[in-house]
Design a protein around this motif. Structure first.
Motif, short mmCIF file in Angstrom:
data_model
loop_
_atom_site.label_atom_id
_atom_site.label_comp_id
_atom_site.label_asym_id
_atom_site.label_seq_id
_atom_site.Cartn_x
_atom_site.Cartn_y
_atom_site.Cartn_z
N ASN A 7 0.84 -1.19 0.00
CA ASN A 7 0.00 0.00 0.00
C ASN A 7 0.88 1.24 0.00
O ASN A 7 1.86 1.32 0.75
N CYS A 8 0.53 2.22 -0.80
CA CYS A 8 1.25 3.49 -0.82
C CYS A 8 1.13 4.11 0.58
O CYS A 8 0.02 4.21 1.11
N ASN A 38 8.50 0.29 -10.99
CA ASN A 38 7.91 1.41 -10.26
C ASN A 38 9.03 2.26 -9.65
O ASN A 38 9.55 1.93 -8.59
N TRP A 65 5.56 -3.63 -6.08
CA TRP A 65 6.94 -3.42 -5.61
C TRP A 65 7.86 -4.09 -6.61
O TRP A 65 8.16 -5.28 -6.51
N CYS A 101 2.64 11.55 -4.39
CA CYS A 101 2.62 10.95 -3.06
C CYS A 101 4.01 10.98 -2.43
O CYS A 101 4.15 11.21 -1.23
N LYS A 102 5.02 10.78 -3.24
CA LYS A 102 6.40 10.83 -2.75
C LYS A 102 6.72 12.23 -2.22
O LYS A 102 7.31 12.39 -1.15
N ARG A 114 8.51 3.57 -5.89
CA ARG A 114 8.22 2.65 -4.79
C ARG A 114 8.84 3.10 -3.49
O ARG A 114 9.93 3.65 -3.51
N THR A 142 1.22 7.06 1.51
CA THR A 142 0.52 8.35 1.52
C THR A 142 -0.98 8.19 1.29
O THR A 142 -1.79 8.69 2.06
N VAL A 193 0.26 -0.81 -4.80
CA VAL A 193 1.39 -0.50 -5.67
C VAL A 193 2.23 -1.76 -5.85
O VAL A 193 2.48 -2.49 -4.89
N PHE A 241 5.90 4.38 -3.01
CA PHE A 241 4.79 5.29 -3.32
C PHE A 241 4.20 4.96 -4.68
O PHE A 241 4.86 4.36 -5.52
N CYS A 242 2.97 5.43 -4.92
CA CYS A 242 2.32 5.15 -6.20
C CYS A 242 2.67 6.18 -7.26
O CYS A 242 2.53 5.91 -8.44
N SER A 243 3.12 7.36 -6.83
CA SER A 243 3.38 8.43 -7.79
C SER A 243 4.38 9.44 -7.22
O SER A 243 4.68 9.44 -6.02
#
Length: 58
Positions: free
Chosen positions: A6-7, A20, A16, A30-31, A23, A9, A14, A25-27
């Motif tokens: 799970n992200c 990605n 792993w 969010c990072k 990772r 944020t 997501v 994070f999904c984007s």
């Protein structure tokens, strides 16, 4: 089978993997949100029985 997490944020699932680049994070968004929270010191570990005065300890 790829591992999913799970992200931290937003909670979105997501994959792993090396595909990605954000990772875990999904984007990028969010990072950056997480980095901003860290920079504003929103993450902390509460002290248990903190000393009353640091200057008195030696």
């Amino acid at each position: 089978m790829a591992t999913t997490v799970n992200c931290p944020t937003c909670g979105k699932k997501v994959e792993w993997s090396e595909k990605n680049k954000f990772r875990p994070f999904c984007s990028e968004r969010c990072k950056q949100i997480d980095l901003g929270a860290w920079a504003e010191e929103k993450y902390s570990i509460p002290a248990v029985n903190p000393p009353k005065d640091f200057d008195d300890q030696e």
